[in-house]
Structures are given as structure tokens and as C-alpha cells.
Write a protein that holds these residues in place. Sequence first.
Motif, PDB file in Angstrom:
ATOM      1  N   MET A  81       0.849  -1.198   0.000  1.00  0.00           N
ATOM      2  CA  MET A  81       0.000   0.000   0.000  1.00  0.00           C
ATOM      3  C   MET A  81       0.876   1.237   0.000  1.00  0.00           C
ATOM      4  SD  MET A  81      -2.948  -1.217   2.681  1.00  0.00           S
ATOM      5  CE  MET A  81      -1.845  -1.115   4.091  1.00  0.00           C
ATOM      6  N   ASN A  82       0.815   1.996  -1.066  1.00  0.00           N
ATOM      7  CA  ASN A  82       1.583   3.228  -1.201  1.00  0.00           C
ATOM      8  C   ASN A  82       0.651   4.433  -1.247  1.00  0.00           C
ATOM      9  OD1 ASN A  82       3.946   1.645  -1.422  1.00  0.00           O
ATOM     10  ND2 ASN A  82       3.717   1.519  -3.651  1.00  0.00           N
ATOM     11  N   SER A  83       1.217   5.604  -1.041  1.00  0.00           N
ATOM     12  CA  SER A  83       0.452   6.857  -1.103  1.00  0.00           C
ATOM     13  C   SER A  83      -0.822   6.760  -0.255  1.00  0.00           C
ATOM     14  CB  SER A  83       0.095   7.191  -2.557  1.00  0.00           C
ATOM     15  OG  SER A  83       1.254   7.295  -3.347  1.00  0.00           O
ATOM     16  N   LEU A  84      -0.653   6.301   0.957  1.00  0.00           N
ATOM     17  CA  LEU A  84      -1.805   6.081   1.826  1.00  0.00           C
ATOM     18  C   LEU A  84      -2.498   7.393   2.183  1.00  0.00           C
ATOM     19  CD1 LEU A  84      -0.314   3.238   3.993  1.00  0.00           C
ATOM     20  CD2 LEU A  84      -2.486   3.107   2.760  1.00  0.00           C
ATOM     21  N   LYS A  85      -3.807   7.299   2.336  1.00  0.00           N
ATOM     22  CA  LYS A  85      -4.643   8.454   2.663  1.00  0.00           C
ATOM     23  C   LYS A  85      -5.384   8.184   3.975  1.00  0.00           C
ATOM     24  CE  LYS A  85      -5.642   9.039  -2.276  1.00  0.00           C
ATOM     25  NZ  LYS A  85      -6.724   9.132  -3.300  1.00  0.00           N
ATOM     26  N   PRO A  86      -5.786   9.217   4.682  1.00  0.00           N
ATOM     27  CA  PRO A  86      -6.545   8.991   5.924  1.00  0.00           C
ATOM     28  C   PRO A  86      -7.789   8.132   5.707  1.00  0.00           C
ATOM     29  CG  PRO A  86      -5.796  11.254   5.822  1.00  0.00           C
ATOM     30  CD  PRO A  86      -5.446  10.637   4.502  1.00  0.00           C
ATOM     31  N   GLU A  87      -8.402   8.226   4.541  1.00  0.00           N
ATOM     32  CA  GLU A  87      -9.598   7.427   4.272  1.00  0.00           C
ATOM     33  C   GLU A  87      -9.292   5.947   4.062  1.00  0.00           C
ATOM     34  OE1 GLU A  87      -8.638  10.251   2.721  1.00  0.00           O
ATOM     35  OE2 GLU A  87      -9.133  10.189   0.573  1.00  0.00           O
ATOM     36  N   ASP A  88      -8.022   5.586   4.018  1.00  0.00           N
ATOM     37  CA  ASP A  88      -7.646   4.171   3.964  1.00  0.00           C
ATOM     38  C   ASP A  88      -7.637   3.540   5.354  1.00  0.00           C
ATOM     39  OD1 ASP A  88      -5.214   5.041   1.478  1.00  0.00           O
ATOM     40  OD2 ASP A  88      -7.156   4.069   1.146  1.00  0.00           O
ATOM     41  N   THR A  89      -7.837   4.338   6.385  1.00  0.00           N
ATOM     42  CA  THR A  89      -7.861   3.821   7.747  1.00  0.00           C
ATOM     43  C   THR A  89      -8.996   2.827   7.918  1.00  0.00           C
ATOM     44  OG1 THR A  89      -6.865   5.816   8.686  1.00  0.00           O
ATOM     45  CG2 THR A  89      -8.178   4.441  10.166  1.00  0.00           C
ATOM     46  N   ALA A  90      -8.647   1.631   8.376  1.00  0.00           N
ATOM     47  CA  ALA A  90      -9.638   0.554   8.528  1.00  0.00           C
ATOM     48  C   ALA A  90      -8.947  -0.673   9.091  1.00  0.00           C
ATOM     49  CB  ALA A  90     -10.270   0.207   7.181  1.00  0.00           C
ATOM     50  N   ILE A  91      -9.750  -1.650   9.438  1.00  0.00           N
ATOM     51  CA  ILE A  91      -9.211  -2.985   9.708  1.00  0.00           C
ATOM     52  C   ILE A  91      -9.199  -3.722   8.375  1.00  0.00           C
ATOM     53  CG2 ILE A  91      -9.534  -5.164  10.911  1.00  0.00           C
ATOM     54  CD1 ILE A  91     -10.992  -3.615  13.104  1.00  0.00           C
ATOM     55  N   TYR A  92      -8.053  -4.266   8.042  1.00  0.00           N
ATOM     56  CA  TYR A  92      -7.886  -4.984   6.776  1.00  0.00           C
ATOM     57  C   TYR A  92      -7.939  -6.481   7.027  1.00  0.00           C
ATOM     58  CZ  TYR A  92      -6.838  -0.735   4.234  1.00  0.00           C
ATOM     59  OH  TYR A  92      -6.934   0.499   3.633  1.00  0.00           O
ATOM     60  N   TYR A  93      -8.768  -7.152   6.241  1.00  0.00           N
ATOM     61  CA  TYR A  93      -8.981  -8.585   6.384  1.00  0.00           C
ATOM     62  C   TYR A  93      -8.487  -9.330   5.146  1.00  0.00           C
ATOM     63  CZ  TYR A  93     -12.176  -7.322  10.164  1.00  0.00           C
ATOM     64  OH  TYR A  93     -12.728  -6.837  11.313  1.00  0.00           O
ATOM     65  N   CYS A  94      -7.820 -10.424   5.384  1.00  0.00           N
ATOM     66  CA  CYS A  94      -7.433 -11.345   4.327  1.00  0.00           C
ATOM     67  C   CYS A  94      -8.519 -12.407   4.213  1.00  0.00           C
ATOM     68  CB  CYS A  94      -6.095 -11.984   4.659  1.00  0.00           C
ATOM     69  SG  CYS A  94      -5.528 -13.215   3.464  1.00  0.00           S
ATOM     70  N   ALA A  95      -8.858 -12.770   2.985  1.00  0.00           N
ATOM     71  CA  ALA A  95      -9.886 -13.770   2.753  1.00  0.00           C
ATOM     72  C   ALA A  95      -9.427 -14.756   1.688  1.00  0.00           C
ATOM     73  CB  ALA A  95     -11.186 -13.103   2.315  1.00  0.00           C
ATOM     74  N   ALA A  96      -9.919 -15.979   1.765  1.00  0.00           N
ATOM     75  CA  ALA A  96      -9.552 -17.008   0.794  1.00  0.00           C
ATOM     76  C   ALA A  96     -10.784 -17.858   0.470  1.00  0.00           C
ATOM     77  CB  ALA A  96      -8.426 -17.880   1.341  1.00  0.00           C
ATOM     78  N   ARG A  97     -10.754 -18.418  -0.722  1.00  0.00           N
ATOM     79  CA  ARG A  97     -11.857 -19.287  -1.122  1.00  0.00           C
ATOM     80  C   ARG A  97     -11.309 -20.487  -1.864  1.00  0.00           C
ATOM     81  NH1 ARG A  97     -14.749 -16.390  -6.301  1.00  0.00           N
ATOM     82  NH2 ARG A  97     -16.391 -17.831  -5.681  1.00  0.00           N
ATOM     83  N   ALA A  98     -12.116 -21.516  -1.997  1.00  0.00           N
ATOM     84  CA  ALA A  98     -11.680 -22.724  -2.691  1.00  0.00           C
ATOM     85  C   ALA A  98     -11.674 -22.503  -4.207  1.00  0.00           C
ATOM     86  CB  ALA A  98     -12.579 -23.889  -2.330  1.00  0.00           C
ATOM     87  N   TRP A  99     -12.658 -21.739  -4.723  1.00  0.00           N
ATOM     88  CA  TRP A  99     -12.766 -21.506  -6.151  1.00  0.00           C
ATOM     89  C   TRP A  99     -11.576 -20.693  -6.640  1.00  0.00           C
ATOM     90  CZ3 TRP A  99     -15.471 -23.986  -9.513  1.00  0.00           C
ATOM     91  CH2 TRP A  99     -15.686 -23.447 -10.783  1.00  0.00           C
ATOM     92  N   PRO A 100     -10.970 -21.036  -7.789  1.00  0.00           N
ATOM     93  CA  PRO A 100      -9.735 -20.388  -8.223  1.00  0.00           C
ATOM     94  C   PRO A 100      -9.875 -18.945  -8.728  1.00  0.00           C
ATOM     95  CG  PRO A 100     -10.437 -22.000  -9.847  1.00  0.00           C
ATOM     96  CD  PRO A 100     -11.299 -22.192  -8.645  1.00  0.00           C
ATOM     97  N   LEU A 101     -11.081 -18.549  -9.138  1.00  0.00           N
ATOM     98  CA  LEU A 101     -11.247 -17.220  -9.727  1.00  0.00           C
ATOM     99  C   LEU A 101     -11.633 -16.191  -8.663  1.00  0.00           C
ATOM    100  CD1 LEU A 101     -13.084 -18.162 -13.022  1.00  0.00           C
ATOM    101  CD2 LEU A 101     -10.636 -17.897 -12.605  1.00  0.00           C
ATOM    102  N   TRP A 102     -11.204 -14.956  -8.878  1.00  0.00           N
ATOM    103  CA  TRP A 102     -11.443 -13.914  -7.875  1.00  0.00           C
ATOM    104  C   TRP A 102     -12.912 -13.508  -7.833  1.00  0.00           C
ATOM    105  CZ3 TRP A 102     -13.638  -9.402  -9.393  1.00  0.00           C
ATOM    106  CH2 TRP A 102     -13.515  -9.041 -10.740  1.00  0.00           C
ATOM    107  N   SER A 103     -13.270 -12.939  -6.690  1.00  0.00           N
ATOM    108  CA  SER A 103     -14.588 -12.334  -6.504  1.00  0.00           C
ATOM    109  C   SER A 103     -14.414 -11.105  -5.622  1.00  0.00           C
ATOM    110  CB  SER A 103     -15.551 -13.325  -5.847  1.00  0.00           C
ATOM    111  OG  SER A 103     -16.736 -12.667  -5.426  1.00  0.00           O
ATOM    112  N   ALA A 104     -15.272 -10.114  -5.809  1.00  0.00           N
ATOM    113  CA  ALA A 104     -15.250  -8.907  -4.999  1.00  0.00           C
ATOM    114  C   ALA A 104     -16.354  -8.919  -3.945  1.00  0.00           C
ATOM    115  CB  ALA A 104     -15.379  -7.672  -5.885  1.00  0.00           C
ATOM    116  N   THR A 105     -16.972 -10.050  -3.742  1.00  0.00           N
ATOM    117  CA  THR A 105     -18.114 -10.175  -2.848  1.00  0.00           C
ATOM    118  C   THR A 105     -17.713 -10.877  -1.559  1.00  0.00           C
ATOM    119  OG1 THR A 105     -19.598 -10.303  -4.753  1.00  0.00           O
ATOM    120  CG2 THR A 105     -20.465 -11.055  -2.631  1.00  0.00           C
ATOM    121  N   VAL A 106     -18.034 -10.254  -0.437  1.00  0.00           N
ATOM    122  CA  VAL A 106     -17.682 -10.816   0.869  1.00  0.00           C
ATOM    123  C   VAL A 106     -18.197 -12.240   1.019  1.00  0.00           C
ATOM    124  CG1 VAL A 106     -18.117 -10.610   3.342  1.00  0.00           C
ATOM    125  CG2 VAL A 106     -17.537  -8.572   2.020  1.00  0.00           C
TER     126      VAL A 106
END
Length: 122
Positions: A81-106
Motif C-alpha cells: 500500500m503506497n500513497s496512503l490516505k486517511p480514508e484508507d484507515t480501517a481494519i484490513y482482512y485477508c480472505a480465501a476461497r476454494a474456487w480459483p477465480l477472484w470475486s469482490a463479494t464478501v
Amino acid sequence: QVMVVESGGGLVQAGGSLRLSCAASGRTFGAMAWFRQAPGKEREFVSAISRTIGDRVYADYVKGRFTISRDNYKNTVSLQMNSLKPEDTAIYYCAARAWPLWSATVADYDYWGQGTQVTVSS
């Protein structure tokens, strides 16, 4: 037993950089992703990477500033993460799934870490 563990969060000034790391164990994972959640807000997508090298995606609000990468042999994923902004403040979570293709859905991710706090001061 499946485990997903994040590291690398912290406090940084605006314009600074942080690198988050995530180690997953217990099985072979497909797509891996980063989400974040700020106080009072819903968890939102940040970036994801499919198991196939080169297939990665970013939310518009981090595109050009964040870079995701993974090591399939080690079952790790990182977020530079570069050029960080105050609005990037959050708890960041890593997630994984069995399916090989990406998804943007929690809801599409089966395995989650406990999260790591990122705080960007102005």
C-alpha cells in the motif's frame, strides 16, 4: 484446520506506505483477497488475486496505489500500500476461497483472518 493470519498493519502518516501479509494454511486455496472495514461502515472490497498468476483486480479507490501479489507454494498473499490516505484507515482482512477465480463479494469467501489495523494520520 484452516488458518488465515494477517500481519503488517500499523500507524503511518498520509503519503506513506505499508505492506500487509497474509499466511493461509490447512488446505490448498483458490482466489485470495483483501477487504477492509472502517468504523461504522460495511466491509468493502480492496483487491483480489486468482490462483492463476496475473489475474488480479482492484477497487477503484485503491487502483494505482495498492499492489496485490501471492505465492502459491507458500499460500501467502501480500498487499503493498503506497500513497496512503486517511480514508484508507480501517481494519484490513485477508480472505480465501476454494474456487480459483477472484470475486469482490464478501459472501463468496469461505475463510477469513482476524484482521489487522491500518491507521493513516493526516
